[in-house]
Each structure stands twice: as C-alpha cells, then as structure tokens.
Design a protein around this motif. Structure first.
Motif, PDB file in Angstrom:
ATOM      1  N   LEU A 114      13.845  15.349   7.726  1.00  0.00           N
ATOM      2  CA  LEU A 114      14.776  16.295   7.095  1.00  0.00           C
ATOM      3  C   LEU A 114      16.182  16.134   7.672  1.00  0.00           C
ATOM      4  O   LEU A 114      17.171  16.138   6.934  1.00  0.00           O
ATOM      5  N   GLY A 115      16.276  15.979   9.002  1.00  0.00           N
ATOM      6  CA  GLY A 115      17.585  15.801   9.623  1.00  0.00           C
ATOM      7  C   GLY A 115      18.287  14.569   9.089  1.00  0.00           C
ATOM      8  O   GLY A 115      19.475  14.603   8.746  1.00  0.00           O
ATOM      9  N   ILE A 116      17.541  13.466   8.998  1.00  0.00           N
ATOM     10  CA  ILE A 116      18.146  12.207   8.564  1.00  0.00           C
ATOM     11  C   ILE A 116      18.544  12.284   7.088  1.00  0.00           C
ATOM     12  O   ILE A 116      19.654  11.909   6.706  1.00  0.00           O
ATOM     13  N   VAL A 117      17.632  12.832   6.244  1.00  0.00           N
ATOM     14  CA  VAL A 117      17.940  12.905   4.808  1.00  0.00           C
ATOM     15  C   VAL A 117      19.165  13.786   4.577  1.00  0.00           C
ATOM     16  O   VAL A 117      20.040  13.474   3.772  1.00  0.00           O
ATOM     17  N   GLN A 118      19.242  14.887   5.333  1.00  0.00           N
ATOM     18  CA  GLN A 118      20.392  15.771   5.170  1.00  0.00           C
ATOM     19  C   GLN A 118      21.690  15.035   5.510  1.00  0.00           C
ATOM     20  O   GLN A 118      22.686  15.148   4.788  1.00  0.00           O
ATOM     21  N   ALA A 119      21.647  14.245   6.586  1.00  0.00           N
ATOM     22  CA  ALA A 119      22.840  13.499   6.964  1.00  0.00           C
ATOM     23  C   ALA A 119      23.184  12.444   5.912  1.00  0.00           C
ATOM     24  O   ALA A 119      24.342  12.245   5.565  1.00  0.00           O
ATOM     25  N   GLU A 120      22.157  11.786   5.382  1.00  0.00           N
ATOM     26  CA  GLU A 120      22.405  10.752   4.363  1.00  0.00           C
ATOM     27  C   GLU A 120      23.034  11.356   3.113  1.00  0.00           C
ATOM     28  O   GLU A 120      23.900  10.770   2.484  1.00  0.00           O
ATOM     29  N   LEU A 121      22.553  12.559   2.748  1.00  0.00           N
ATOM     30  CA  LEU A 121      23.068  13.192   1.527  1.00  0.00           C
ATOM     31  C   LEU A 121      24.554  13.511   1.667  1.00  0.00           C
ATOM     32  O   LEU A 121      25.262  13.653   0.682  1.00  0.00           O
ATOM     33  N   ALA A 122      25.014  13.636   2.926  1.00  0.00           N
ATOM     34  CA  ALA A 122      26.397  14.039   3.145  1.00  0.00           C
ATOM     35  C   ALA A 122      27.384  13.016   2.591  1.00  0.00           C
ATOM     36  O   ALA A 122      28.486  13.368   2.203  1.00  0.00           O
ATOM     37  N   TRP A 123      27.019  11.738   2.583  1.00  0.00           N
ATOM     38  CA  TRP A 123      27.985  10.765   2.050  1.00  0.00           C
ATOM     39  C   TRP A 123      27.670  10.363   0.614  1.00  0.00           C
ATOM     40  O   TRP A 123      28.284   9.526   0.029  1.00  0.00           O
ATOM     41  N   LEU A 124      26.689  11.014   0.054  1.00  0.00           N
ATOM     42  CA  LEU A 124      26.345  10.765  -1.347  1.00  0.00           C
ATOM     43  C   LEU A 124      27.023  11.846  -2.165  1.00  0.00           C
ATOM     44  O   LEU A 124      26.528  12.951  -2.268  1.00  0.00           O
ATOM     45  N   HIS A 125      28.206  11.578  -2.666  1.00  0.00           N
ATOM     46  CA  HIS A 125      28.930  12.637  -3.368  1.00  0.00           C
ATOM     47  C   HIS A 125      28.893  12.404  -4.873  1.00  0.00           C
ATOM     48  O   HIS A 125      29.735  11.711  -5.416  1.00  0.00           O
ATOM     49  N   PRO A 126      27.919  12.975  -5.546  1.00  0.00           N
ATOM     50  CA  PRO A 126      27.862  12.776  -6.988  1.00  0.00           C
ATOM     51  C   PRO A 126      28.963  13.594  -7.652  1.00  0.00           C
ATOM     52  O   PRO A 126      29.427  14.585  -7.108  1.00  0.00           O
TER      53      PRO A 126
END
Lengths: 243, 611
Positions: free
Chosen positions: B255-267
């Motif tokens: 969850l920690g990693i996915v949350q961080a990854e989502l941060a640079w995914l700006h749809p």
C-alpha cells in the motif's frame, strides 16, 4: 432402509430421502431416509457422534444438506431457509437450550406465536394456553435470565409449540430436567402428538423413548442401522450391540 | 523523464510509509490474537508517544537515544500493561461483548488524544526528530537511498520475524496460541491468560509507539491527524484477517509503495478529482475493500464467542418517568428568555443520531460504527438541497428518504456480517464516506448554507428540531415495544433460535439498519440546520466512534439516556472547553469493565436497591 409405505392413506408430515451432509470430507449424515407421521412420536437414537444433531440441523434448515431431498408435507424444502420452514409449521428445540435472555417467559413464547400470524389478543391467548399446558403460568412475567435449565427447556418447548407446529423436532429435552419435569414433558409431547403433530424425539433416555415413541430410527456413524416400531428396534441385535 | 528510474525513487519513498503501516498492522494482529481486542487505541498510543519523544528530546534536550529508549521501551509498553490491568482485563473477566471492547478502546483513543491536546496544544509541529539520522547513500547505478528508509524496513522485518520465532519456538508461543484459540479453555489448562494479554498489550503499545515515532517526522504532528493516519492502517490488519503476519507486512509495504507510485501518475479529465482522492486516501480505499471482500472461514474465528454487547443483566423496566424527564429538560430552554437556546441547537440532532445507535445496536444487536457517517450524508444532502433553493421541510424528507435508500444498498452486504466483522465493515464505510464525500470539493463546493429561511429565529428552529426528535423517539419506542422489537431482541439474544422460531433474520436486520440510517440521517439534517452549514469535521469517523461510545456509556438499551446525553455533553462543552465532553465520554468508556449496562444500568440497580 427407512419406513415402509403404510398404504398411501396416511400423509407423511416430513419426509427425507438420501439425506447426506459432509463435514471436512466425512459424511456425518450418510444417505438417511426418514419419515415422520402426523400424530406419532418417532424417536431418533444412537451413540454420541452418530450424527443425530446434524441430521436435525439439516431437517430444520440450520445446515444445508450436501445431497438428498426434504419434503415438508407435499412441499419441497431442501433449500428453503430456516425461518421459511418454521413458518410452514416445522418447529424445533436445541440441544444447547435456545432462549432469548432479554425477554420474559411469556415474551419468549409470544415470539414463537407471532411468527405464525398469532399477534395481538390471539397471540396472548395462545401464549396463555401454552404456558398453562407447561405449568409456567406463574412465571409468565419472569425474565428468562437466571431461571434454572429445566425451566428454560420448558420455555423453549413452549416457544416451539406456540406456533402450532405440524412437525416438532425435539433435541435432548430431558437433559437437565428432574424426574417430575421429564414426566411433565412426556405428557406435553404426547398431547401434541394427540393433536396431530408429528414429533421427532432425539433422546438418550431410553426409558423416555420406550414410554413415548411409536417408532424409532437408530443412527450410527451417519447411517440408519435399524428402523421400525419401538419394540422391534429395542429388540434388534445390532441395536443391543451399540449399547 | 526517465520513467522507470523515477518509479524506483517513488517506490523507495513509499517504503517509509509502507513499513510504518506494516508495523502497525503487525501490532494490531498480535494484540488481537493475544487479547481479543480490536485495538482502535493504537492511534492514540502512537500520537502520545510521538509527542512525548519530542518533549524529551527537543524541549528538555535529552539525548535522542535516551528519549527513544524511555518512550519505546518504558512508557509505551507500560501503558499497554496498564491498559490490560485497568481496562481490558476486567472486561475479559466478565466476558464482555465485541461492542463493549470496541467502545473501551475508543475510550482510550479519545482520552489519549484529549490528553495530548491538553498537555501540548493543538498547533501542528514540524520539529519531531527522526530516530535514524537522515543520511543518503548512493547505490550502484546512481540511485539515492535514504538510511532511515532502510532502517525502517529492517525494523519491520526484524519485528515480524521475532514475533514469528517466538510464536513458533518458545513455550510462551504455545501458551499464547492456546489463548488466541480459546482463552477460557487455556485458563483451564493452567495458562495465565491475563499475563498473555498483558504481553499482547505491551507489544501492541510498543509497535504503536514505534509507528508514531516513525511517522511523526514525515507529517506535521498534531493531536488529530496522526491518530487517523494510524487508524487507517487498520486496512493492513483487516487484509491479514487478524491472523497472517506475512500478509500484514506485504499489504503494508504494498500500500505504501502503490500510494507513492500513484503520486506521479497525474491523469487528466473528469476522473482526476476521484483518482486524486484515491491516491491521497489509498489506505481508506484498502480498508473498505478489505472489509467488504467476503471473509469466508476467517469470519468464524472472529465472530465466535460472546454477544456483541453483554446481554442486559436485568430485564428492561418500563421507565415511566424517563420520557417525562426528557420532555422537561428539553422544553425548559424554550421557556427561558435570552440566548440559551442558541447553544443547545445541536442537541436534538445529536440525540437522533444516538437514538439510531440505540435502535441498531441496542435493539438490533448490530455494532454499526457508521451512524455518524449516515448523519453526515443527511447533513450534506440538506446543505445541497437548501443551497439549491429547496425549502428546508422538503430537504428533510428528501434527505431521509435518500438515506433510507442508501441504507438498503449498504445494508445488504452488511446484514450478513456479524460481530467484529460488522464493526469493521461499518467503520470502513464511515472512513470512506468521510474521505471520499465529506472532504471532497466535488461534493461540498458551492454550498451556501443549510438553514431554511423560515426557521430564521433560533427559538423556531429549536422547536422544529424538538418536533422531529419527538417523532423519531416515538418511532423508536413503537419499534421496540411491538412485535418487531421482540423479534429483534430474540435475534440479538439467540440468532439460531430466532431463525428456528420463524423470524426472517436477514430481512429484519436490513429493516432495522435502514431505519437506523434514516434516523441518523434525520439527525444530520438537524445538525446541518443548527450549524447553518455543512461542516465535515462534525461527521469525522472518530466523532462517530465517540457518539457510539456515548450510547454504550449511557446504556445501549436506554432511549432516554440517548436523548439526555447530548444535552449534558453540549452543556459541558459550552461551560468548559470544546472537546471536554469527548474526554469525559472517553474516561467513562474505559470504565465500562466496571459499569455493565452503562450509567442507566447503574442507575436502575441503585433505584432497584432503594425500592
């Protein structure tokens, strides 16, 4: 095995065919055929672990059978939920006494009556009748919590009877009762049968069985090993070996 | 941009939060296994320890290692042991139900948050020292790695392995597994369940403290934010079904990693606000998903044993004086001159929410922690309807009907859950509603006010509110007194017996859940009108927990208690400082072990002793 047809005139109140229930791969109820006749007390006996309570759970809908069919009167109820069967006239009691601790004695019985359309004055009249029958009239307003086990069994039986059941499944009712109470229960069950209810009595107390039952099934390791009139069954060699 | 490389950088950043979440999850699982308590106090212990560390290391100037040792090895475990002997031991001894254990841990949470706010204030702090020096070193290939991230990950793995080894190879492990399976049986076999519970609490508090100390430097530390963050890590323990340590560690890190990854995914586009909300609240999403996914076999282990609340020790009396007392107390302010009514405008709304808990939990036996969130939906609906120029009366009707419909939708999966699982599903629901509806601009933008124009005077509004409350109270009384109420009590006391008696249990539960949602929604409508606007903080999940605790403290069977309690609490808050009422409820909640039946139960037994 199972009961022989009795000429087609007497309607069975409850009929199970090839009933099977597996727990962890083991068939604890294994191809059981069982018929309950209106107005008769049928006993279900067998050693501990024979599957009596599981069979009762399957019949009443607490557990789903893995195979076989159950007919309540003419209606197929194999997959019907528990409360549905109850409303069709199948009542039961539990080996671990099941009463509603937060309610009074009368309210416990009233809950049973109300699910069968007897509410208001009709329900109260029904409850009063059942309580008189069970000798509980004086305890009517008493909360259930704190009453002795013997009385609780009577309350539970009262709740089951309040719906005016066509089929009554009674699980180990004599446990925790003294001799007077057992005699009383026997009288009540005989009276219920006299009014046309088909009673299935799961019981360890063979004296009570011999006194009350018309027919008996013997269950061992999930199978019916003997069935017939009470005299036949008690005389059966295989049954004697089990005790 | 160098996407794959950046992805690794973000993943490394996510490990910091993820390892704290994993640690929290391990603590929750172990604490549950050894004590049988869903430890909602975890967040309170975390924030207390973090503040204490800052106090010792920054304000008093102790060496960091010494401050950390005192906080983590002395204070936090000591607090845990104190909880076992003071709060949860007595509850276990009298075989308290799931609901009461939840309430006691809510009490501890609220008390600790209140204590922190009182001792250190509510201003956010940014100077909490990091336990491990923030130093980076370069990996082959040019990646930068932070030492504290490595240390945190290492700590999680060491703790998880140690717990596993202790459980596997020591005599204590065998004893603790016996307690986890069946405390009563274990005691019969000579195991001291009390001692095992104390170890469970000490460990749970230690991990909670560690989580607080690890997370505090990453966020702005304030008394309310960190506990919520830690509460959301409940997702990890729920995903692990309160059993599997490897799943807890993996889920936390993932969850920690996915949350961080989502941060640079700006749809871009219309979905963006939703994705943004999901990114910043991924743990809330995970909690909701993990709670709603069928539990299968795991549910048996959790719901088994004990009622939701220990059944009423005494039968319910007809308290003839209670409605009269409620009417006198609530009507008196109308007769008084002056602005006294203004301070009491929120009382009827809160009373309706508490009444909904009496109905759903007291009569229905369903531990629903979502009643505050349903109130929030009612409030939001009102604010939107009034802002759209619909009159207030119509707003009430529409909001309540909408809530009933929402109750049906939500209730269907909910009524098939029992005990602790139901508590968690509804808590997840409350967290989800708060994060994804109440706090989001797409739901709350453009709201102008919630007070209908024809109820401009405080006196008129208060009178209208009392009328709605009276209608709600009559509804609850009618349900509880009649056939429906008997069937509900029967189901609460012995579900299989109620089935066998012919009670249609799922339909009954759904009905009471829907009625409860509608009632809480009506309370929310009143709260929105009383406040004049929609305020998301009123319907925060923790506030919902406090409301639930209030009902259990006053007596979960007592409608009069639910009506009078808000009056007392609102008066207390306005006479002292805001938040005082929550602390008082928290203190009483921690004492539920000595107060079966709540304050009303105590009062009844007193009255009974007199007569």
């Amino acid at each position: 095995m199972g009961a022989q047809p009795t000429g087609g005139l007497v309607v069975t109140a409850l009929r199970a065919r090839s009933l099977t229930r597996r727990l962890g791969g083991v068939a604890v109820v294994n191809g059981v055929d069982l018929d309950l006749t209106p107005g008769q007390v049928t006993a279900l006996v067998g050693p501990n672990g024979a599957g009596k309570s599981v069979l009762l759970d399957c019949l009443s809908g607490v557990a789903r059978p893995d195979g076989g069919r159950i007919l309540l009167g003419a209606r197929e109820v194999t997959r019907a939920p528990c409360h549905w069967r109850a409303r069709l006239g199948l009542a039961r009691t539990f080996q671990q006494v099941a009463v509603f601790q937060g309610l009074t004695v009368a309210q416990n019985v009233l809950v049973g009556a109300e699910q069968h359309g007897a509410s208001g004055p009709l329900g109260r009249a029904r409850v009063a009748g059942v309580l008189r029958l069970l000798g509980l009239a004086e305890l009517a307003a008493h909360p259930v919590a704190g009453l002795p086990l013997g009385v609780l069994r009577l309350v539970e039986l009262g709740r089951a009877l309040a719906g005016g059941p066509r089929v009554l499944l009674v699980d180990e009712v004599s446990v925790g009762l003294d001799a007077t109470q057992v005699a009383w229960v026997a009288q009540v069950l005989a009276m219920a049968a006299g009014e046309g209810t088909a009673v299935l009595l799961v019981e360890h107390d063979l004296a009570l069985v011999a006194r009350l039952a018309d027919r008996a099934y013997v269950l061992d390791t999930g199978r019916v090993v003997a069935a017939g009139t009470i005299a036949e069954v008690l005389a059966d060699e295989r049954v004697r070996r089990l005790w | 941009m160098a996407a794959p490389g950046l992805a690794i950088d973000f993943a490394l950043a996510g490990v910091a939060v993820g390892s704290a979440a994993a640690l929290s999850g391990v603590g929750l699982v172990v604490c549950y296994r050894l004590t049988g308590v869903l430890n909602l106090a975890q967040g309170g212990i975390a924030v207390f320890t973090a503040y204490l560390l800052r106090e010792l290391a920054v304000v008093r100037g102790w060496p960091l290692w010494l401050a950390a040792a005192v906080c983590l090895l002395l204070v936090a475990p000591g607090l845990g042991v104190l909880l076992q002997f003071g709060v949860f031991g007595p509850l276990r001894r009298r075989a308290a139900g799931v609901g009461e254990l939840v309430v006691a841990s809510v009490g501890v949470l609220v008390l600790l948050i209140g204590l922190v706010a009182a001792m250190w204030g509510t201003a956010p702090l940014a100077d909490v020292p990091s336990l491990v020096p923030v130093r980076t070193f370069t990996l082959p290939g040019g990646r930068l790695l932070r030492l504290d991230t490595v240390a945190q990950l290492g700590a999680v793995l060491v703790v998880a392995c140690a717990v596993w080894a202790v459980g596997r190879f020591t005599r204590f492990g065998v004893r603790s597994r016996a307690v986890a399976d069946d405390p009563a049986l274990a005691e019969l076999a000579g195991v001291n369940a009390e001692a095992v519970g104390a170890v469970g609490w000490a460990f749970g508090a230690l991990t909670a403290g560690l989580v607080g100390v690890l997370l505090a430097p990453l966020v702005l530390l304030d008394p309310y934010g960190l506990p919520l963050l830690v509460l959301e890590t409940l997702a990890v323990a729920v995903a692990a079904r309160f059993h599997s340590l490897p799943v807890a560690v993996a889920a936390g890190l993932a969850l920690g990693i996915v949350q961080a990854e989502l941060a640079w995914l700006h749809p871009s586009g219309t979905l963006m606000p939703v994705v943004d909300a999901g990114q910043s609240n991924l743990f809330a999403v995970a909690l909701l998903v993990a709670a709603l996914v069928p539990w299968g076999e795991a549910e048996q282990g959790l719901v088994g044993g004990g009622a939701l609340l220990a059944g009423p020790a005494a039968p319910r009396h007809r308290d003839g004086w209670a409605p009269l007392l409620c009417a006198v107390v609530l009507l008196t302010p109308l007769a008084l001159r002056g602005g006294g009514v203004r301070a009491l405008l929120t009382v009827p709304g809160i009373a309706l929410v508490l009444l909904s808990v009496v109905l759903v939990t007291g009569s229905g036996g369903l531990v629903s922690l979502a009643q505050g969130a349903f109130a929030g939906l009612g409030a939001l609906g009102t604010a939107q309807l009034v802002s759209g120029q619909v009159p207030g009366g119509a707003a009430l009707v529409v909001a309540v009907l909408g809530l009933a419909a929402a109750g049906v939708l939500v209730g269907w999966p909910v009524v098939h859950r029992r005990g602790l699982v139901l508590a968690m599903v509804t808590f997840a629901l409350a967290v989800g509603l708060s994060r994804f509806v109440f706090q989001q601009p797409y739901a709350t933008a453009g709201l102008t006010g919630a007070r209908p124009s024809f109820l401009h005077s405080d006196r008129a509004l208060y009178a209208a509110e009392l009328a709605v409350l009276a209608a709600g109270a009559l509804l609850v009384a009618a349900v509880r007194r009649g056939r429906l109420g008997r069937a509900l009590l029967a189901t609460r006391d012995h579900e299989a017996g109620a089935w066998a008696a012919g009670v249609a249990v799922p339909r009954l539960k759904l009905l009471v859940f829907v009625l409860g949602a509608a009632l809480a929604g009506a309370g929310g409508v009143l709260l929105a009108m009383a406040g004049g606007a929609f305020d998301p903080a009123t319907f925060d999940p923790v506030q919902g927990l406090v409301w639930f605790a209030t009902v259990v403290v006053t007596g979960v069977d007592s409608a009069a208690g639910a009506v009078l309690a808000p009056f007392v609490l609102v008066a207390l808050d306005s006479a002292t400082v805001p938040g005082m009422s929550a602390v008082v409820v928290g203190a009483l909640a921690t004492a539920t072990g000595h107060l079966p039946g709540g304050l009303t139960g105590w009062a009844r037994s007193r009255l009974g002793a007199w007569s």
